[in-house]
Design a protein around this motif. Structure first.
Motif, PDB file in Angstrom:
ATOM      1  N   GLY A 177      36.248   6.696 -11.200  1.00 36.72           N
ATOM      2  CA  GLY A 177      36.839   7.745 -12.010  1.00 36.72           C
ATOM      3  C   GLY A 177      35.971   8.169 -13.168  1.00 36.72           C
ATOM      4  O   GLY A 177      34.769   7.902 -13.211  1.00 36.72           O
ATOM      5  N   ILE A 178      36.606   8.829 -14.127  1.00 36.09           N
ATOM      6  CA  ILE A 178      35.920   9.371 -15.291  1.00 36.09           C
ATOM      7  C   ILE A 178      36.891   9.380 -16.460  1.00 36.09           C
ATOM      8  O   ILE A 178      38.091   9.584 -16.276  1.00 36.09           O
ATOM      9  N   SER A 179      36.380   9.132 -17.665  1.00 33.61           N
ATOM     10  CA  SER A 179      37.236   9.194 -18.846  1.00 33.61           C
ATOM     11  C   SER A 179      36.391   9.491 -20.073  1.00 33.61           C
ATOM     12  O   SER A 179      35.672   8.622 -20.564  1.00 33.61           O
ATOM     13  N   ILE A 180      36.476  10.725 -20.550  1.00 32.92           N
ATOM     14  CA  ILE A 180      35.796  11.170 -21.762  1.00 32.92           C
ATOM     15  C   ILE A 180      36.844  11.837 -22.640  1.00 32.92           C
ATOM     16  O   ILE A 180      37.535  12.759 -22.202  1.00 32.92           O
ATOM     17  N   GLY A 181      36.980  11.359 -23.865  1.00 30.70           N
ATOM     18  CA  GLY A 181      38.007  11.864 -24.751  1.00 30.70           C
ATOM     19  C   GLY A 181      37.954  13.375 -24.911  1.00 30.70           C
ATOM     20  O   GLY A 181      36.907  13.946 -25.199  1.00 30.70           O
ATOM     21  N   GLY A 182      39.085  14.036 -24.724  1.00 29.81           N
ATOM     22  CA  GLY A 182      39.181  15.475 -24.898  1.00 29.81           C
ATOM     23  C   GLY A 182      38.657  16.289 -23.745  1.00 29.81           C
ATOM     24  O   GLY A 182      38.784  17.520 -23.744  1.00 29.81           O
ATOM     25  N   GLN A 183      38.059  15.629 -22.728  1.00 34.32           N
ATOM     26  CA  GLN A 183      37.480  16.358 -21.603  1.00 34.32           C
ATOM     27  C   GLN A 183      38.198  16.057 -20.288  1.00 34.32           C
ATOM     28  O   GLN A 183      38.677  16.966 -19.615  1.00 34.32           O
ATOM     29  N   GLU A 184      38.278  14.780 -19.938  1.00 36.75           N
ATOM     30  CA  GLU A 184      38.867  14.459 -18.640  1.00 36.75           C
ATOM     31  C   GLU A 184      39.092  12.959 -18.532  1.00 36.75           C
ATOM     32  O   GLU A 184      38.214  12.168 -18.886  1.00 36.75           O
ATOM     33  N   THR A 185      40.264  12.572 -18.034  1.00 31.74           N
ATOM     34  CA  THR A 185      40.541  11.167 -17.738  1.00 31.74           C
ATOM     35  C   THR A 185      41.221  11.051 -16.385  1.00 31.74           C
ATOM     36  O   THR A 185      42.240  11.698 -16.130  1.00 31.74           O
ATOM     37  N   CYS A 186      40.631  10.238 -15.520  1.00 30.82           N
ATOM     38  CA  CYS A 186      41.222   9.880 -14.235  1.00 30.82           C
ATOM     39  C   CYS A 186      40.627   8.540 -13.838  1.00 30.82           C
ATOM     40  O   CYS A 186      39.418   8.437 -13.605  1.00 30.82           O
ATOM     41  N   VAL A 187      41.459   7.505 -13.791  1.00 27.79           N
ATOM     42  CA  VAL A 187      41.009   6.153 -13.466  1.00 27.79           C
ATOM     43  C   VAL A 187      41.622   5.759 -12.129  1.00 27.79           C
ATOM     44  O   VAL A 187      42.847   5.796 -11.966  1.00 27.79           O
ATOM     45  N   GLY A 230      43.010  14.220 -14.828  1.00 27.95           N
ATOM     46  CA  GLY A 230      41.888  14.962 -15.397  1.00 27.95           C
ATOM     47  C   GLY A 230      41.774  16.346 -14.792  1.00 27.95           C
ATOM     48  O   GLY A 230      42.742  17.103 -14.725  1.00 27.95           O
ATOM     49  N   ARG A 231      40.563  16.676 -14.308  1.00 24.94           N
ATOM     50  CA  ARG A 231      40.328  17.954 -13.637  1.00 24.94           C
ATOM     51  C   ARG A 231      40.369  17.806 -12.120  1.00 24.94           C
ATOM     52  O   ARG A 231      39.885  18.660 -11.395  1.00 24.94           O
ATOM     53  N   CYS A 232      40.909  16.698 -11.654  1.00 26.45           N
ATOM     54  CA  CYS A 232      41.008  16.361 -10.236  1.00 26.45           C
ATOM     55  C   CYS A 232      39.644  16.062  -9.625  1.00 26.45           C
ATOM     56  O   CYS A 232      39.125  16.825  -8.805  1.00 26.45           O
ATOM     57  N   PRO A 233      39.033  14.934 -10.004  1.00 32.10           N
ATOM     58  CA  PRO A 233      37.785  14.528  -9.351  1.00 32.10           C
ATOM     59  C   PRO A 233      38.020  14.269  -7.866  1.00 32.10           C
ATOM     60  O   PRO A 233      39.128  13.924  -7.441  1.00 32.10           O
ATOM     61  N   GLN A 234      36.973  14.448  -7.084  1.00 30.79           N
ATOM     62  CA  GLN A 234      37.090  14.400  -5.629  1.00 30.79           C
ATOM     63  C   GLN A 234      37.729  13.109  -5.128  1.00 30.79           C
ATOM     64  O   GLN A 234      38.578  13.120  -4.240  1.00 30.79           O
ATOM     65  N   ARG A 235      37.337  11.968  -5.686  1.00 35.17           N
ATOM     66  CA  ARG A 235      37.838  10.687  -5.182  1.00 35.17           C
ATOM     67  C   ARG A 235      39.327  10.500  -5.443  1.00 35.17           C
ATOM     68  O   ARG A 235      39.985   9.695  -4.780  1.00 35.17           O
ATOM     69  N   ALA A 236      39.869  11.239  -6.399  1.00 37.80           N
ATOM     70  CA  ALA A 236      41.298  11.101  -6.690  1.00 37.80           C
ATOM     71  C   ALA A 236      42.161  11.651  -5.561  1.00 37.80           C
ATOM     72  O   ALA A 236      43.298  11.217  -5.369  1.00 37.80           O
ATOM     73  N   ILE A 237      41.629  12.592  -4.810  1.00 34.46           N
ATOM     74  CA  ILE A 237      42.426  13.293  -3.805  1.00 34.46           C
ATOM     75  C   ILE A 237      42.944  12.347  -2.725  1.00 34.46           C
ATOM     76  O   ILE A 237      44.044  12.532  -2.194  1.00 34.46           O
ATOM     77  N   SER A 238      42.197  11.313  -2.413  1.00 39.12           N
ATOM     78  CA  SER A 238      42.608  10.401  -1.343  1.00 39.12           C
ATOM     79  C   SER A 238      43.589   9.330  -1.808  1.00 39.12           C
ATOM     80  O   SER A 238      44.032   8.512  -1.004  1.00 39.12           O
ATOM     81  N   GLN A 239      43.961   9.339  -3.081  1.00 33.02           N
ATOM     82  CA  GLN A 239      44.902   8.336  -3.594  1.00 33.02           C
ATOM     83  C   GLN A 239      46.333   8.825  -3.401  1.00 33.02           C
ATOM     84  O   GLN A 239      46.677   9.945  -3.756  1.00 33.02           O
ATOM     85  N   GLU A 240      47.170   7.958  -2.864  1.00 35.82           N
ATOM     86  CA  GLU A 240      48.533   8.347  -2.504  1.00 35.82           C
ATOM     87  C   GLU A 240      49.476   8.390  -3.701  1.00 35.82           C
ATOM     88  O   GLU A 240      50.433   9.167  -3.723  1.00 35.82           O
ATOM     89  N   PHE A 241      49.218   7.548  -4.708  1.00 31.03           N
ATOM     90  CA  PHE A 241      50.095   7.467  -5.878  1.00 31.03           C
ATOM     91  C   PHE A 241      49.333   7.926  -7.118  1.00 31.03           C
ATOM     92  O   PHE A 241      48.200   7.504  -7.354  1.00 31.03           O
ATOM     93  N   LEU A 242      49.994   8.758  -7.920  1.00 26.29           N
ATOM     94  CA  LEU A 242      49.393   9.264  -9.157  1.00 26.29           C
ATOM     95  C   LEU A 242      50.364   9.037 -10.308  1.00 26.29           C
ATOM     96  O   LEU A 242      51.554   9.345 -10.197  1.00 26.29           O
ATOM     97  N   PHE A 243      49.835   8.522 -11.425  1.00 25.74           N
ATOM     98  CA  PHE A 243      50.656   8.209 -12.590  1.00 25.74           C
ATOM     99  C   PHE A 243      50.147   9.013 -13.785  1.00 25.74           C
ATOM    100  O   PHE A 243      49.014   8.824 -14.229  1.00 25.74           O
TER     101      PHE A 243
END
Length: 296
Positions: free
Chosen positions: A46-56, A68-81
């Motif tokens: 994932g990615i996490s930069i304050g004020g820009q984008e967070t997705c772990v 965040g801005r929907c990084p590519q690897r997030a798309i294959s995850q079934e659960f999102l919090f």
């Protein structure tokens, strides 16, 4: 996006066109090799930069915290919090759902703070009207303290955090069935017969595995209802500021945590590993890497 105290630039002067070299033919198609981050046996992306984008992302559990801005690897995850509604944490939500639909993946299950339910439903209705697509998903509003079973061996509970706007974190629990003491040592066929006859032969054991705070002040550490957060095997916690160039008071003014606060409360943290995220954009990648993981 409003100024939330984490988007100040580094001390270097403003970038100019001459400071950014144009791509060369040799750079086309070149990919940087990234070291695989593994924390307590779990791959983390994932990615996490304050004020820009967070997705772990925890890919082996098929879950992502914030989008965040929907990084590519997030798309294959079934659960999102989703922890809160600042755009650097929720902005990519429609794209996440739309892209899963495009790839014909099952509709994702999206957990949000309960107060956001109507707003998120309106958001999807708006995008349906523009995109003319179904945007299928399962939306689960969670109140603070509410639990939800993800699957037989996994559940989640929302916990209170302390940001500039309403927010919450999430604890992921492993759920296991352990044989009761009375039946230890019995032959397998006897245990099977007891189970078939309706005898309850196991106890349910829940273990806090991963806790994610999202944006918050360090006050969550002192909240007595957050005991499991401090006991989770992995604590993913924001640390927007990490040095004395920014005061603790400044961090708190914008609803964030300073590393100095985490260090001052470390005796309360029973986690095996702490993953620090959400560093201010003022810091270089090298500085951020130095503080990216603290093992207690």
């Amino acid at each position: 996006m409003e100024n939330r105290g984490e988007s100040e630039s580094a001390a270097a002067g403003p970038a100019t066109s001459s400071s950014i070299p144009p791509p060369t033919p040799a750079s086309y198609g070149r990919q940087k090799t990234k070291a695989q981050l593994t924390v307590e046996g779990y791959p983390v992306e994932g990615i996490s930069i304050g004020g820009q984008e967070t997705c772990v992302i925890f890919p082996t559990m098929s879950l992502a915290f914030d989008i965040g801005r929907c990084p590519q690897r997030a798309i294959s995850q079934e659960f999102l919090f989703i922890s809160h509604a600042h755009l650097d944490h929720i902005g990519g939500l429609p794209m996440y759902v739309a892209t899963r639909g495009l790839y014909r993946q099952r509709p994702p299950t999206i957990f949000i703070p309960a107060y956001l339910k109507e707003s998120v439903e309106r958001l999807f209705d708006l995008h349906r009207s523009m995109d003319q697509s179904e945007l299928n998903h399962i939306l689960v509003p969670l109140e603070i303290g509410q639990e939800y079973e993800l699957r037989r061996d996994l559940k989640v509970k929302a916990f209170k955090t302390y940001h500039a706007i309403p927010s919450q974190g999430y604890v992921i629990y492993n759920v296991k069935q352990k044989l009761k003491q009375d039946y230890l040592g019995l032959p397998g066929n006897e245990i099977k017969q007891l189970k078939l006859s309706g005898v309850e032969i196991t106890n349910t054991v829940t273990v806090p595995e991963i806790a994610f705070t999202g944006d918050t002040m360090a006050d969550f550490i002192l909240d007595p209802d957050n005991a499991d957060v401090l006991k989770a095997k992995i604590l993913v916690v924001e640390s927007t500021f990490v040095d004395d160039s920014v005061t603790i008071e400044h961090a708190r003014e914008y609803g964030h945590t300073h590393l100095f606060e985490i260090l001052s409360q470390c005796e309360k943290l029973e986690n095996k590993a702490i993953l620090l995220i959400h560093f201010s954009a003022r810091y270089t990648a090298e500085v951020s890497y130095q503080f990216s993981i603290k093992i207690i």
